[in-house]
Design a protein around this motif. Structure first.
Motif, PDB file in Angstrom:
ATOM      1  N   ASN A  43       4.322   4.599   3.959  1.00 24.05           N
ATOM      2  CA  ASN A  43       3.546   5.655   4.606  1.00 24.05           C
ATOM      3  C   ASN A  43       4.130   6.998   4.169  1.00 24.05           C
ATOM      4  O   ASN A  43       4.995   7.559   4.835  1.00 24.05           O
ATOM      5  N   ILE A  48       6.353  -1.771   7.700  1.00 17.87           N
ATOM      6  CA  ILE A  48       5.980  -0.379   7.467  1.00 17.87           C
ATOM      7  C   ILE A  48       7.249   0.418   7.188  1.00 17.87           C
ATOM      8  O   ILE A  48       8.242   0.273   7.895  1.00 17.87           O
ATOM      9  N   THR A  69       0.683   5.392   0.119  1.00 17.33           N
ATOM     10  CA  THR A  69      -0.118   6.609   0.236  1.00 17.33           C
ATOM     11  C   THR A  69       0.594   7.768  -0.462  1.00 17.33           C
ATOM     12  O   THR A  69       1.808   7.746  -0.632  1.00 17.33           O
ATOM     13  N   LEU A 108       3.514  -1.364   3.911  1.00 18.04           N
ATOM     14  CA  LEU A 108       2.972  -0.014   3.779  1.00 18.04           C
ATOM     15  C   LEU A 108       4.122   0.952   3.551  1.00 18.04           C
ATOM     16  O   LEU A 108       5.080   0.979   4.344  1.00 18.04           O
ATOM     17  N   VAL A 152      -1.846  -7.391   3.323  1.00 15.44           N
ATOM     18  CA  VAL A 152      -0.937  -6.268   3.076  1.00 15.44           C
ATOM     19  C   VAL A 152       0.427  -6.659   3.624  1.00 15.44           C
ATOM     20  O   VAL A 152       0.576  -6.901   4.819  1.00 15.44           O
ATOM     21  N   PHE A 160      -7.647   0.181   3.782  1.00 19.02           N
ATOM     22  CA  PHE A 160      -7.084  -1.126   4.115  1.00 19.02           C
ATOM     23  C   PHE A 160      -8.096  -2.245   3.934  1.00 19.02           C
ATOM     24  O   PHE A 160      -7.727  -3.368   3.562  1.00 19.02           O
ATOM     25  N   VAL A 196       0.869  -1.175   0.000  1.00 21.52           N
ATOM     26  CA  VAL A 196       0.000   0.000   0.000  1.00 21.52           C
ATOM     27  C   VAL A 196       0.907   1.227   0.000  1.00 21.52           C
ATOM     28  O   VAL A 196       1.830   1.325   0.816  1.00 21.52           O
ATOM     29  N   ALA A 220      -2.653  -0.087   9.264  1.00 25.30           N
ATOM     30  CA  ALA A 220      -1.741  -1.115   8.754  1.00 25.30           C
ATOM     31  C   ALA A 220      -1.404  -2.122   9.838  1.00 25.30           C
ATOM     32  O   ALA A 220      -1.391  -3.343   9.585  1.00 25.30           O
TER      33      ALA A 220
END
Length: 259
Positions: A93, A144, A20, A91, A88, A78, A18, A130
């Protein structure tokens, strides 16, 4: 809300990231680098058009419009990732804003609060969602990677709001690394200086960047693809290895003391 879908067979066996702030800048470069390496990628951002451009109709890309300061949007992001890909793994971020120009005595409260809302509260909301997703995947866990900034170490002149927000991201990174340990969740941070993006151009004034003595200087930059390559490398490490912090800057840029 989720806004694209591909055949599940196209993503079988792919690791899932993921990202962002995926529509522009570093987020866009990272999302494309993940796709180039065969990852399935959920691209999140506020503007559908830029997400579509970043996704380039890739069969492993899934676009979700989301505002990181909106808890419901983050939870939906999510949920969409899990619904589409089943899990997932990573991430990135990344979503953030540059904040206002000015020393602390000059800042409007609304500008200060907006910067912290996106760069700190938004990063916390996304990381929290997450972690909840990755805890549910045990024993798989997850990783992460927070996008800090060179400003997490040294601020530019007249960027108090941004510098404070990025110092806070470092605290978030270290807390996530500690609290995620029992659940197989690792966390690291990349601090980038002078990757060539539109954000860096926006920080310039009259063709240069403000130095501590008030002068303007054209500073060296490097291709944002190198930052993306570094993030993908961090993401691709085995679960028993983590890069806690890495600083990646343009060679020769002002750094220590910003002068």
């Amino acid at each position: 809300m989720p806004e694209s879908a591909q055949s599940p067979s196209a993503t079988a066996g792919a690791r899932v990231a993921v990202v962002t702030g995926a529509g522009t800048g570093i987020g866009r470069a990272v999302a494309r680098a993940f796709l180039d390496e065969g990852w399935a990628v959920v691209l999140a951002g506020r503007t559908r058009a830029t997400l579509d451009e970043a996704a380039v109709r890739h069969p492993l890309a899934h676009c979700v419009t989301a505002d990181v300061t909106d808890r419901d949007d983050v939870e939906a992001l999510f949920a969409a990732a899990v619904e589409r890909f089943g899990r997932v793994d990573v991430l990135f971020n990344n979503a953030g804003v540059p904040g206002p120009q000015g020393s602390v005595d000059e800042l409007a409260l609304a500008d200060w609060e907006r910067t912290l809302a996106v760069n700190v509260t938004g990063a916390m909301l996304v990381a929290g969602a997450a972690v909840r997703t990755m805890k549910a995947q045990r024993p798989q866990g997850g990783r992460i990677i927070n996008n800090g900034s060179i400003a997490a170490h040294r601020p530019r002149p007249r960027t108090a709001a941004y510098a404070v927000s990025k110092h806070a991201v470092t605290g978030l990174t270290r807390s996530l690394a500690l609290d995620g340990r029992p659940y197989g969740i690792t966390c690291g941070q990349i601090d980038i200086g002078n990757a060539a993006t539109a954000l860096l151009s926006d920080l310039g004034h009259g063709g240069g960047h403000v130095q501590p003595d008030g002068s303007l200087k054209i500073e060296p930059t490097f291709d944002v693809a190198e930052a993306a390559r570094t993030v993908v490398f961090m993401a691709s490490l085995p679960p028993n290895a983590v890069i806690g912090e890495v600083t990646l800057t343009a060679a020769g840029m002002p750094w220590d003391g910003r002068g």
